[in-house]
Design a protein around this motif. Sequence first.
Motif, mmCIF file in Angstrom:
data_model
loop_
_atom_site.group_PDB
_atom_site.id
_atom_site.type_symbol
_atom_site.label_atom_id
_atom_site.label_comp_id
_atom_site.label_asym_id
_atom_site.label_seq_id
_atom_site.Cartn_x
_atom_site.Cartn_y
_atom_site.Cartn_z
ATOM 1 N N HIS A 64 25.565 -54.466 52.007
ATOM 2 C CA HIS A 64 24.118 -54.457 51.806
ATOM 3 C C HIS A 64 23.777 -55.418 50.685
ATOM 4 O O HIS A 64 24.428 -55.398 49.639
ATOM 5 C CB HIS A 64 23.651 -53.043 51.443
ATOM 6 N N LYS A 65 22.743 -56.224 50.888
ATOM 7 C CA LYS A 65 22.413 -57.230 49.885
ATOM 8 C C LYS A 65 21.311 -56.769 48.950
ATOM 9 O O LYS A 65 20.216 -56.420 49.400
ATOM 10 C CB LYS A 65 22.026 -58.546 50.568
ATOM 11 N N GLU A 66 21.603 -56.745 47.681
ATOM 12 C CA GLU A 66 20.674 -56.435 46.579
ATOM 13 C C GLU A 66 20.240 -54.972 46.528
ATOM 14 O O GLU A 66 19.994 -54.435 45.465
ATOM 15 C CB GLU A 66 19.428 -57.350 46.594
ATOM 16 N N LYS A 67 20.112 -54.313 47.685
ATOM 17 C CA LYS A 67 19.773 -52.867 47.697
ATOM 18 C C LYS A 67 20.272 -52.283 49.006
ATOM 19 O O LYS A 67 20.689 -53.009 49.899
ATOM 20 C CB LYS A 67 18.262 -52.668 47.533
ATOM 21 N N TRP A 68 20.209 -50.980 49.112
ATOM 22 C CA TRP A 68 20.677 -50.284 50.326
ATOM 23 C C TRP A 68 19.838 -50.704 51.517
ATOM 24 O O TRP A 68 18.642 -50.814 51.422
ATOM 25 C CB TRP A 68 20.568 -48.763 50.126
ATOM 26 N N LYS A 112 17.957 -54.897 36.160
ATOM 27 C CA LYS A 112 17.486 -53.502 36.066
ATOM 28 C C LYS A 112 18.662 -52.551 35.799
ATOM 29 O O LYS A 112 18.527 -51.574 35.059
ATOM 30 C CB LYS A 112 16.759 -53.101 37.361
ATOM 31 N N VAL A 113 19.800 -52.850 36.433
ATOM 32 C CA VAL A 113 20.991 -52.025 36.182
ATOM 33 C C VAL A 113 21.450 -52.206 34.724
ATOM 34 O O VAL A 113 21.804 -51.241 34.044
ATOM 35 C CB VAL A 113 22.127 -52.382 37.176
ATOM 36 N N TYR A 114 21.384 -53.433 34.249
ATOM 37 C CA TYR A 114 21.727 -53.695 32.840
ATOM 38 C C TYR A 114 20.823 -52.886 31.904
ATOM 39 O O TYR A 114 21.287 -52.317 30.912
ATOM 40 C CB TYR A 114 21.602 -55.187 32.514
ATOM 41 N N ASP A 115 19.536 -52.812 32.244
ATOM 42 C CA ASP A 115 18.603 -52.070 31.386
ATOM 43 C C ASP A 115 19.006 -50.597 31.269
ATOM 44 O O ASP A 115 18.710 -49.947 30.264
ATOM 45 C CB ASP A 115 17.170 -52.182 31.934
ATOM 46 N N VAL A 116 19.682 -50.081 32.307
ATOM 47 C CA VAL A 116 20.168 -48.694 32.256
ATOM 48 C C VAL A 116 21.468 -48.607 31.454
ATOM 49 O O VAL A 116 21.623 -47.757 30.581
ATOM 50 C CB VAL A 116 20.393 -48.155 33.689
ATOM 51 N N LEU A 117 22.396 -49.509 31.750
ATOM 52 C CA LEU A 117 23.758 -49.369 31.211
ATOM 53 C C LEU A 117 23.953 -50.050 29.854
ATOM 54 O O LEU A 117 24.865 -49.682 29.098
ATOM 55 C CB LEU A 117 24.785 -49.924 32.203
ATOM 56 N N LYS A 118 23.115 -51.046 29.574
ATOM 57 C CA LYS A 118 23.168 -51.744 28.278
ATOM 58 C C LYS A 118 24.546 -52.301 27.951
ATOM 59 O O LYS A 118 25.017 -52.182 26.803
ATOM 60 C CB LYS A 118 22.725 -50.794 27.137
ATOM 61 N N LYS A 119 25.221 -52.811 28.952
ATOM 62 C CA LYS A 119 26.518 -53.443 28.703
ATOM 63 C C LYS A 119 26.373 -54.926 29.028
ATOM 64 O O LYS A 119 26.002 -55.286 30.157
ATOM 65 C CB LYS A 119 27.596 -52.837 29.613
ATOM 66 N N ASP A 120 26.700 -55.770 28.061
ATOM 67 C CA ASP A 120 26.509 -57.207 28.259
ATOM 68 C C ASP A 120 27.249 -57.731 29.487
ATOM 69 O O ASP A 120 26.768 -58.635 30.169
ATOM 70 C CB ASP A 120 26.975 -57.986 27.017
ATOM 71 N N LYS A 125 21.284 -45.474 41.596
ATOM 72 C CA LYS A 125 20.927 -45.206 42.995
ATOM 73 C C LYS A 125 19.429 -45.433 43.229
ATOM 74 O O LYS A 125 19.027 -45.970 44.261
ATOM 75 C CB LYS A 125 21.294 -43.768 43.375
ATOM 76 N N LYS A 126 18.624 -45.046 42.257
ATOM 77 C CA LYS A 126 17.177 -45.232 42.372
ATOM 78 C C LYS A 126 16.848 -46.731 42.439
ATOM 79 O O LYS A 126 16.093 -47.173 43.298
ATOM 80 C CB LYS A 126 16.501 -44.571 41.169
ATOM 81 N N ILE A 127 17.441 -47.499 41.541
ATOM 82 C CA ILE A 127 17.179 -48.945 41.516
ATOM 83 C C ILE A 127 17.587 -49.593 42.841
ATOM 84 O O ILE A 127 16.870 -50.426 43.391
ATOM 85 C CB ILE A 127 17.950 -49.623 40.351
ATOM 86 N N LEU A 128 18.736 -49.184 43.369
ATOM 87 C CA LEU A 128 19.280 -49.825 44.583
ATOM 88 C C LEU A 128 18.839 -49.111 45.868
ATOM 89 O O LEU A 128 19.283 -49.470 46.960
ATOM 90 C CB LEU A 128 20.810 -49.885 44.504
ATOM 91 N N GLN A 129 17.989 -48.106 45.722
ATOM 92 C CA GLN A 129 17.456 -47.350 46.866
ATOM 93 C C GLN A 129 18.566 -46.745 47.736
ATOM 94 O O GLN A 129 18.497 -46.746 48.968
ATOM 95 C CB GLN A 129 16.512 -48.233 47.690
ATOM 96 N N ILE A 130 19.577 -46.234 47.064
ATOM 97 C CA ILE A 130 20.670 -45.553 47.766
ATOM 98 C C ILE A 130 20.252 -44.097 47.963
ATOM 99 O O ILE A 130 19.823 -43.442 47.015
ATOM 100 C CB ILE A 130 21.977 -45.647 46.936
ATOM 101 N N LEU A 168 27.048 -40.950 47.714
ATOM 102 C CA LEU A 168 27.654 -40.873 46.377
ATOM 103 C C LEU A 168 28.016 -42.255 45.857
ATOM 104 O O LEU A 168 28.551 -43.085 46.603
ATOM 105 C CB LEU A 168 28.937 -40.027 46.464
ATOM 106 N N ILE A 169 27.741 -42.491 44.573
ATOM 107 C CA ILE A 169 28.354 -43.621 43.864
ATOM 108 C C ILE A 169 28.980 -43.070 42.585
ATOM 109 O O ILE A 169 28.476 -42.099 42.000
ATOM 110 C CB ILE A 169 27.370 -44.777 43.556
#
Lengths: 163, 163
Positions: A159-163, B56-64, B121-126, B131-132
């Motif tokens: 899946h590209k960029e999102k589900w 957006k995932v970076y904004d959650v995880l804050k890992k460079d 999951k919310k960001i990626l619409q999973i 499960l991730i």
Amino acid sequence: MIIKEIINRRSIRSYTSEPVSDEQITEIIKAAQFAPTSNHNCAVEFVVVKGANKNKVYDVLKKDFVKEAPVLIVPVLDKAKSVAPVQDLSIASEHMMLQATALDLGSVWKNLDETWAAEVKKILQIPETHLIINLIPIGHIKTPTPAHTDAEFSGKKIHKEKW
Amino acid sequence: MIIKEIINRRSIRSYTSEPVSDEQITEIIKAAQFAPTSNHNCAVEFVVVKGANKNKVYDVLKKDFVKEAPVLIVPVLDKAKSVAPVQDLSIASEHMMLQATALDLGSVWKNLDETWAAEVKKILQIPETHLIINLIPIGHIKTPTPAHTDAEFSGKKIHKEKW
């Protein structure tokens, strides 16, 4: 090029009586010790079972390949030492199965549900504080399974960029 | 001989800006699709994130390294399709990291606790049904880590016949 052990590794449930050498067992466990662990805990340990306890484990699991394989390796992890013990044990197990493939040996992930895990822990005297999730029978392959091929690859599962 | 990708794979948290090609991403995911799954469910899917969602995932995880890596791959599994979803996702992830190593790329297991997983999951619409447990940043290595050596091997972690 996909790693050849990834292509050639198949779940093998039929073994010849030829033994697996101590050198091979050490190499397989070394590969598992090079697996990543959560927060680099490096705490996975291994019980190598070749003797009477193998038959006792067979009596619990009732799978012929458990009796047939000359050796079972059981990865064990102190639950207090890992924040992700199932993940750590899984990756160590997969390194063992890939390294067995590199040595022309077969292996299979024999999953243990909680009941089975409790019984196997009792046989092998693994403490309550420690987790096991599976055991890995290893041996010389009696009936080979064909290697993986590109026909198994599914682009639909990407899946590209999102589900 | 230990498999060379097992020896060379290290957790890499620093990447150059050089992109990872689509061919490389496909090869990494193909290696993951050749991983064993519980009851051969073959149900692991993959979200490949290179664009705005990566920030957006970076904004959650804050890992460079999440921002720095040109691509993140998130393995996803429908919980209804697996009796051992954490195990299935873990092994698929490790195949990806080994295959990335074969392609001279670096990667790292970024673990997601339940809170982080829910946000990603919310960001990626999973969907909720899926499960991730982690995500795998992949990129060209900026700062290499030395390969594994036999000095890391511990024979003390091997138990014979019982604990």
